[in-house]
Design an enzyme around this catalytic site. Structure first.
Site, PDB file in Angstrom:
ATOM      1  N   CYS A 156       0.847  -1.191   0.000  1.00  0.00           N
ATOM      2  CA  CYS A 156       0.000   0.000   0.000  1.00  0.00           C
ATOM      3  C   CYS A 156       0.884   1.243   0.000  1.00  0.00           C
ATOM      4  CB  CYS A 156      -0.884  -0.024   1.242  1.00  0.00           C
ATOM      5  SG  CYS A 156      -1.603   1.556   1.693  1.00  0.00           S
ATOM      6  N   GLU A 157       0.667   2.106  -0.966  1.00  0.00           N
ATOM      7  CA  GLU A 157       1.506   3.308  -1.064  1.00  0.00           C
ATOM      8  C   GLU A 157       1.193   4.333   0.024  1.00  0.00           C
ATOM      9  OE1 GLU A 157      -0.714   6.159  -4.315  1.00  0.00           O
ATOM     10  OE2 GLU A 157       0.588   4.589  -5.088  1.00  0.00           O
ATOM     11  N   HIS A 158       0.083   4.164   0.723  1.00  0.00           N
ATOM     12  CA  HIS A 158      -0.291   5.122   1.765  1.00  0.00           C
ATOM     13  C   HIS A 158       0.302   4.783   3.123  1.00  0.00           C
ATOM     14  CE1 HIS A 158      -3.943   5.602  -1.016  1.00  0.00           C
ATOM     15  NE2 HIS A 158      -3.068   6.548  -1.281  1.00  0.00           N
ATOM     16  N   HIS A 159       0.498   3.481   3.413  1.00  0.00           N
ATOM     17  CA  HIS A 159       0.965   3.080   4.742  1.00  0.00           C
ATOM     18  C   HIS A 159       2.199   2.180   4.706  1.00  0.00           C
ATOM     19  CE1 HIS A 159      -3.407   3.896   5.176  1.00  0.00           C
ATOM     20  NE2 HIS A 159      -2.956   4.601   6.200  1.00  0.00           N
TER      21      HIS A 159
ATOM     22  N   CYS B 253      -3.290  -2.646   5.855  1.00  0.00           N
ATOM     23  CA  CYS B 253      -3.486  -1.291   6.393  1.00  0.00           C
ATOM     24  C   CYS B 253      -4.898  -1.129   6.944  1.00  0.00           C
ATOM     25  CB  CYS B 253      -3.191  -0.231   5.336  1.00  0.00           C
ATOM     26  SG  CYS B 253      -4.183  -0.358   3.840  1.00  0.00           S
TER      27      CYS B 253
ATOM     28  N   HIS C  84      -6.141  -5.999   2.594  1.00  0.00           N
ATOM     29  CA  HIS C  84      -5.175  -4.933   2.860  1.00  0.00           C
ATOM     30  C   HIS C  84      -4.847  -4.879   4.343  1.00  0.00           C
ATOM     31  CE1 HIS C  84      -5.486  -2.813  -1.142  1.00  0.00           C
ATOM     32  NE2 HIS C  84      -6.459  -3.710  -1.205  1.00  0.00           N
TER      33      HIS C  84
ATOM     34  N   GLN D  75      -4.669  -0.555  -5.249  1.00  0.00           N
ATOM     35  CA  GLN D  75      -5.216  -1.696  -5.989  1.00  0.00           C
ATOM     36  C   GLN D  75      -5.889  -1.276  -7.283  1.00  0.00           C
ATOM     37  OE1 GLN D  75      -7.301  -4.587  -3.605  1.00  0.00           O
ATOM     38  NE2 GLN D  75      -8.563  -5.213  -5.338  1.00  0.00           N
TER      39      GLN D  75
END
Length: 191
Positions: A83-86, A154, A152, A124
């Site tokens: 995940c690019e956010h977490h 996250c 996910h 995704q």
């Protein structure tokens, strides 16, 4: 795929992992943590190897002439992404279908294409689109369909902590987008 910058990538990450460990309140020199920055840097390098791959090299000419024009499906391709956010993993499977138009792709290349895009910092939705567009580009197919199903971490191990949640995304191109009958055939066959 090995790359000449491979050593410098993980070596450049090591001091950052040492700093993270220290800033968390741990002693980076503690026995169990001494080699952790190197191992973590090597793991991150591996988990993001898709940045150092390209479609042409990956496919390596494995596109073959064929008069097959019926739906071809490869399902349950395992995928592991970040995940690019977490910077936490998401894990799932990918289903790919295409309508050949004079060319078919070697079977293992579907998994390799999936991995190339999954082994990057991702969301995704974009991952699904990238896989579909790559299959379209390589095969020139009359239509391409990709469905990705993933869990996910996250969402599972932080934040809302929903253990049974699963995300499903789809991208349909060409005849698989335009023909409800063909799309339904694909969706039925991947269930």
């Amino acid at each position: 795929m090995k790359n000449d910058t491979s050593t410098s990538i993980h070596e450049s990450l090591v001091p950052h992992y040492q700093a993270i460990i220290k800033n968390l309140g741990e002693d980076p020199q503690r026995e169990g943590l001494v080699d952790t920055p190197v191992r973590a840097a090597k793991a991150m390098e591996f988990l993001t190897q898709g940045y150092r791959q390209d479609l042409d090299t990956l496919v390596n000419g494995a596109v073959f002439t064929s008069d097959t024009d019926e739906l071809v499906i490869v399902k349950d391709i395992e995928l592991y992404s970040m995940c690019e956010h977490h910077l936490l993993p998401f894990i799932g499977k990918c289903h790919i279908g295409y309508l050949p138009k004079g060319k078919v792709l070697g079977l293992s290349k579907f998994a390799r294409i999936t991995d190339m895009f999954a082994r990057r910092l991702q969301i995704q939705e974009l991952l699904t689109k990238q896989i579909a567009e790559a299959v379209q580009e390589v095969t020139g197919a009359a239509g391409v369909a990709v469905v990705v199903e993933a869990r996910h971490l996250c969402m599972m191990m932080r934040g809302v902590e929903k253990q049974n949640s699963m995300m499903r995304t789809s991208v349909m191109l060409g005849q698989l987008r335009e023909s409800a009958t063909t799309r339904q055939e694909f969706l039925k066959l991947i269930d």
